[in-house]
Design an enzyme around this catalytic site. Structure first.
Site, PDB file in Angstrom:
ATOM      1  N   PRO A   2       9.111  -1.207  -3.126  1.00  0.00           N
ATOM      2  CG  PRO A   2       8.579   1.206  -3.504  1.00  0.00           C
ATOM      3  CD  PRO A   2       8.176  -0.095  -2.741  1.00  0.00           C
ATOM      4  CD  GLU A   3      12.797  -5.877  -1.807  1.00  0.00           C
ATOM      5  OE1 GLU A   3      13.850  -6.562  -1.927  1.00  0.00           O
ATOM      6  OE2 GLU A   3      11.776  -6.654  -1.535  1.00  0.00           O
ATOM      7  CG  HIS A  94      -3.587   7.920  -0.630  1.00  0.00           C
ATOM      8  ND1 HIS A  94      -3.762   8.400   0.589  1.00  0.00           N
ATOM      9  CD2 HIS A  94      -4.133   6.998  -1.032  1.00  0.00           C
ATOM     10  CE1 HIS A  94      -4.928   7.434   1.089  1.00  0.00           C
ATOM     11  NE2 HIS A  94      -5.095   6.764  -0.076  1.00  0.00           N
ATOM     12  NE  ARG A 113      -0.424  -0.627   1.849  1.00  0.00           N
ATOM     13  CZ  ARG A 113      -0.239  -1.839   1.304  1.00  0.00           C
ATOM     14  NH1 ARG A 113       0.636  -2.421   2.120  1.00  0.00           N
ATOM     15  NH2 ARG A 113      -1.002  -2.264   0.706  1.00  0.00           N
TER      16      ARG A 113
END
Length: 281
Positions: A2-3, A94, A113
């Site tokens: 994600p940017e 997660h 992560r």
DNA sequence: CGGTACTCCTGAAGGC
DNA sequence: TGCCTTCAGGAGTACC
């Protein structure tokens, strides 16, 4: 990863779920992500009226009428799954945080992560909080220009690629869009910042904006593990010009890839850079 | 103080 | 086939 465009897309996807609604319950399935959750997080946001939802850099900011802000950073692999009221929730590995909404909708933050962050802060801390204090201008705002960037980077010893990733210079640009923008502007990513002319900076600023706007329009491009905020799989933009395309021909390439080797991959401060040595001098 | 290296983490991918 | 190693990356921190 994600940017800015992906975060913008997630934010826009969350907006209709959050508007005229409020969070009745926050479930934390662990005590931290990259950093610990704010100890008062539940109290800060549960049953508080949502005032607005915004984005700063790569952070999603949910403003509440009690002057608290819920800040969410997706890190590398964070995603938001939205379940409509009465939609069955099947827990996944997660799923770290679950927001139950008054109308029965659910927002689930998943992040394999755990490079993401979720914390709260007070409204008046936005400029002083360590997550935001050092941030540079928004690339799509009037505060970002060639004159600004050239002046900001005039004495930097680093390469232009490294400078674009530095959030104190400009926010929201990550590894993918830095590569794409430099390609589009015809600038070699290894070029030391002071060697770039104002005219080239004009071109670069224009290209950064074009690349970001194009990705936002496309609904946010992404790689493998990103999900769209509307509960569907995210839009996978695989038509990058250079990113992750080592050895391939760049768009409208007329050279013989078997001789040139095509798009090159190098490493700059531990990050992959992809570029065309012919077009980016 | 500016710049660099390292760190966190997991899943995918590559090697043998 | 399957196990092992390597790599990806945002941003904070340690360190020179």
């Amino acid at each position: 990863m994600p940017e800015l465009p992906e975060v913008e897309t997630v934010m826009r996807g969350l907006e209709p779920v959050l508007n005229n609604n409020h969070i009745t319950k926050v479930t934390l399935n662990r005590s931290d992500l990259r950093i610990p959750f704010t100890p008062t997080l539940k109290d800060d946001v549960e049953n508080q009226t949502i005032h607005s939802i915004k984005r700063r850099a790569k952070y999603i900011l949910i403003h509440f009428s009690n002057n608290k802000i819920l800040a969410i950073h997706l890190g590398m692999s964070g995603s938001m799954l939205i379940l409509k009221p009465n939609e069955l929730y099947e827990a996944r590995v997660h799923d770290h945080v679950i927001f139950d909404m008054k109308d029965g909708a659910r927002i689930i933050y998943n992040d394999p992560r755990r490079f993401g962050m979720i914390f709260t802060l007070n409204n008046d801390e936005m400029t002083s909080h360590k997550a935001f204090a050092h941030l540079g201008p928004e690339p799509l705002s009037n505060h970002f220009s060639a004159v600004y960037l050239k002046d900001k980077l005039k004495s930097k010893k680093s390469s232009i690629k490294q400078a674009l990733l530095d959030q104190t210079n400009v926010v929201g640009v990550g590894n993918i869009y830095a590569c794409e923008a430099l390609y589009k502007a015809g600038i070699n990513p290894l070029t030391p910042c002071p060697k770039i002319s104002l005219a080239k900076y004009e071109e670069l600023v224009r290209c950064i904006c074009e690349v970001l706007r194009g990705a936002i329009a496309a609904g946010g491009s992404t790689l493998k593990d990103f999900r769209h905020a509307d509960g569907e799989l995210g839009y996978f933009q695989h038509n990058f010009a250079v990113y992750d395309r080592k050895g391939q021909a760049c768009p409208n390439c007329e050279c013989d890839v078997t001789k040139t080797g095509g798009i090159e991959r190098i490493v700059q401060s531990g990050r992959s850079t992809f570029y065309c040595a012919r077009k980016q001098k």
